[in-house]
Design a protein around this motif. Structure first.
Motif, short mmCIF file in Angstrom:
data_model
loop_
_atom_site.label_atom_id
_atom_site.label_comp_id
_atom_site.label_asym_id
_atom_site.label_seq_id
_atom_site.Cartn_x
_atom_site.Cartn_y
_atom_site.Cartn_z
N UNK A 190 41.61 32.34 43.11
CA UNK A 190 42.57 33.41 42.59
C UNK A 190 43.92 32.97 42.01
N UNK A 191 44.57 32.97 42.90
CA UNK A 191 45.82 32.52 43.71
C UNK A 191 46.82 31.88 42.27
N UNK A 192 45.55 30.34 43.20
CA UNK A 192 46.40 28.97 42.20
C UNK A 192 45.57 28.99 40.76
N UNK A 193 45.45 29.31 40.32
CA UNK A 193 45.06 29.87 38.71
C UNK A 193 45.61 30.79 38.22
N UNK A 194 45.81 32.18 38.49
CA UNK A 194 46.47 32.85 38.79
C UNK A 194 48.35 32.20 38.37
N UNK A 195 48.84 31.50 39.53
CA UNK A 195 50.11 31.40 39.39
C UNK A 195 49.98 30.13 38.07
N UNK A 196 48.81 29.62 37.79
CA UNK A 196 49.08 28.56 36.88
C UNK A 196 49.18 28.93 35.38
N UNK A 197 48.01 29.98 35.20
CA UNK A 197 48.88 30.62 34.04
C UNK A 197 49.53 31.78 33.76
N UNK A 198 50.29 32.26 34.39
CA UNK A 198 51.66 32.99 34.25
C UNK A 198 52.81 31.24 33.97
N UNK A 199 52.69 30.54 35.35
CA UNK A 199 53.73 29.25 35.05
C UNK A 199 53.69 29.01 33.31
N UNK B 231 51.86 30.50 30.50
CA UNK B 231 52.57 31.30 29.60
C UNK B 231 54.15 31.74 29.69
N UNK B 232 54.94 31.41 30.93
CA UNK B 232 56.35 31.81 31.15
C UNK B 232 57.04 29.66 30.29
N UNK B 233 56.38 29.25 30.42
CA UNK B 233 56.83 28.38 30.24
C UNK B 233 56.69 28.32 28.44
N UNK B 234 55.55 28.60 27.50
CA UNK B 234 55.30 28.13 26.14
C UNK B 234 56.16 29.59 25.63
N UNK B 235 56.60 30.97 26.66
CA UNK B 235 57.05 31.72 25.51
C UNK B 235 58.85 31.26 26.04
N UNK C 134 60.09 37.00 39.39
CA UNK C 134 59.08 38.02 39.58
C UNK C 134 58.02 38.88 39.01
N UNK C 135 57.58 37.77 37.81
CA UNK C 135 55.99 38.26 37.30
C UNK C 135 54.85 37.33 38.52
N UNK C 136 55.82 36.24 39.55
CA UNK C 136 54.52 35.38 40.11
C UNK C 136 54.76 36.49 41.54
N UNK C 137 55.94 37.52 41.74
CA UNK C 137 55.77 37.82 42.51
C UNK C 137 55.15 39.50 42.46
N UNK C 138 55.11 39.76 41.17
CA UNK C 138 53.90 41.03 40.94
C UNK C 138 52.03 40.50 40.95
N UNK D 123 51.05 39.78 44.60
CA UNK D 123 51.15 41.60 45.35
C UNK D 123 50.01 42.24 44.64
N UNK D 124 49.61 42.39 43.08
CA UNK D 124 48.47 43.42 42.80
C UNK D 124 46.79 42.11 42.89
N UNK D 125 47.32 40.64 43.13
CA UNK D 125 46.01 40.05 43.30
C UNK D 125 45.67 40.08 45.00
N UNK D 126 46.72 40.38 45.53
CA UNK D 126 46.15 40.71 47.52
C UNK D 126 45.62 41.68 47.25
N UNK D 127 46.61 42.57 46.90
CA UNK D 127 45.95 44.16 47.15
C UNK D 127 44.77 44.28 46.43
N UNK D 128 43.72 43.93 45.17
CA UNK D 128 43.49 44.12 45.23
C UNK D 128 41.69 43.41 45.25
N UNK D 129 42.56 42.44 46.10
CA UNK D 129 41.63 41.35 47.04
C UNK D 129 40.97 41.82 48.46
N UNK D 130 42.06 42.57 48.09
CA UNK D 130 42.27 43.34 50.10
C UNK D 130 40.55 43.60 49.96
N UNK D 131 41.23 44.60 49.19
CA UNK D 131 39.73 46.23 48.53
C UNK D 131 38.87 45.73 47.94
#
Length: 413
Positions: free
Chosen positions: A22-31, A33-37, A151-155, A158-166
């Motif tokens: 999840x972390x790898x895929x999430x980071x890849x997706x953010x990267x 879409x950021x590059x495209x923008x 900032x998006x990656x850090x966010x 954070x969100x992923x870790x918290x939700x995954x931990x829960x």
């Protein structure tokens, strides 16, 4: 490997794998879409700047981004109108960008998010060829700090870790409960096999011993022989009852029995179920009472034969555990759409540790073997009420007796 799977540790590894994936895929997706923008945002100005640089024009310096240009030999070309004295940071930036130059000169575009020593720890780099008269004369790069991306990656982390931990805590909680219930079910299965083996063995042992004695003609007294035959007959009947109850319970638990429902005269059902016990009460010196409320219950919508069967089980149980001169009562009450039939006794009651398991097979009250029952009656009653869509419950306060309650849907309300 087998131990790993049996201990359920594989579930923890699956959760860990999901976490990493999840972390790898999430980071890849953010990267991505950021590059495209950023391509959509920065490529148009970069193209314009490249055209001006190709013509030998200069541009004004801006704090928004940094522009660097190189000829095909890797020599830096002047871009800004106010050229500064090169610094060591410029040398580091140029060294980094030089690694992309062969790709750019080949006519391709380069887009990366990377650390650029001397400029930023996280920057987006967009590079494209400088074309003059249809010929590639060099490469031009636009660098911009990727603060939003970081900032998006850090966010995200954070969100992923918290939700995954829960989520992990919840999954582990459910897993713990599942394993506990599975172990309890396994223990129940073992107890069931042990109990049924014991229940079957007891009458068989008696029958075998008595039959061998009779076959060897050891006993010659006619009265004694009759007594032995009587015991064999009784033990055979007990064995037959046990097997019949086991088959009945098995059919009920596998839901192979379909119950037809119709309007039932509840008063007649109670009367039919109680009739044999009126005679038995005299024989056992028990006071057996059917209250006026039970005698005047309204019609219900159920299966007559099955309700008679359940009441017979409950009355048999009450008579079994009520001492001489004790009392067994059939009472009733109506609450809204439901009618309730209560079978009470003032016998020895049920201990608190047994009460939650009273509808289980071969509960401990029967394992004492002080009764002639199969130990399956209450389990059968429970399954019947479940399949009728009704409830059965028990109340007992230690030595003050026991009350079983069954619910029935009223035919009209």
């Amino acid at each position: 490997m087998k131990r790993l799977f049996s201990s359920k540790l594989w579930i923890a590894f699956v959760i860990l794998a999901i976490f990493i994936s999840g972390q790898l895929l999430g980071a890849f997706a953010i990267k991505h879409y950021f590059i495209q923008s950023k391509i959509e945002e920065l490529q148009p100005p970069l193209t314009l700047i490249g055209e001006e640089v190709a013509k030998g024009d200069k541009i004004s310096r801006t704090d928004d981004f940094l522009v660097k240009a190189f000829d095909v030999h890797g020599k830096e070309m002047g871009v800004y109108s106010d050229e500064k004295v090169p610094t060591s940071d410029d040398a580091k930036v140029n060294k980094k960008l030089a690694s992309y130059l062969p790709k750019i000169i080949s006519g391709k575009m380069a887009v990366e998010i990377h650390e650029v020593p001397g400029y930023s720890k996280r920057a987006i780099i967009i590079g494209q060829p400088i074309v003059q008269d249809g010929k590639v004369t060099g490469g031009i790069f636009l660098l911009k700090e990727a603060r939003a991306y970081q900032a998006a990656l850090d966010g995200f982390y954070l969100v992923f870790f918290v939700t995954l931990a829960i989520g992990t805590i919840i999954i582990l909680a459910f897993l713990t409960v599942f394993i506990k219930e599975k172990n309890e079910l396994e223990q129940m299965r073992k107890d069931y096999v042990a109990n049924i083996s014991h229940e079957l063995k007891t009458p068989l042992s008696s029958i075998k011993a008595l039959t061998e004695t009779l076959a060897d003609h050891v006993v010659t007294d006619p009265q004694k022989i009759d007594q032995y035959y009587s015991i064999i007959l009784r033990e055979s009947a007990r064995l037959e009852k046990l097997i019949a109850d086991l088959l009945e319970l098995s059919r009920l638990q596998h839901k192979k029995v379909a119950f037809d429902k119709s309007v039932v005269d509840t008063k007649e059902v109670i009367k039919e179920a109680a009739e044999p016990f009126v005679i038995l009460a005299d024989e056992l010196d028990l006071h057996f009472q059917i209250t006026e409320r039970a005698k005047n219950l309204p019609e219900t919508y159920s299966n007559k034969d099955r309700i008679v069967q359940v009441l017979t089980i409950l009355l048999d149980n009450a008579f079994k555990f009520t001492p001489e001169q004790g009392k067994v009562v059939i009472d009733a009450k109506t609450t809204g759409r439901k009618a309730e039939i209560l079978v009470s006794d003032n016998g020895q009651g049920i201990s608190n540790d047994i009460l939650p398991h009273i509808f289980g097979r071969f509960n401990k009250e029967d394992l004492s073997h002080t009764s002639s029952g199969s130990g399956l009656g209450l389990s059968i009653a429970y399954e019947i009420m479940e399949q009728l869509g009704e409830k059965i419950k028990v109340e007992s306060k230690g030595e003050s007796g026991t009350t079983f309650i069954i619910t029935l849907r009223r035919a009209s309300y």
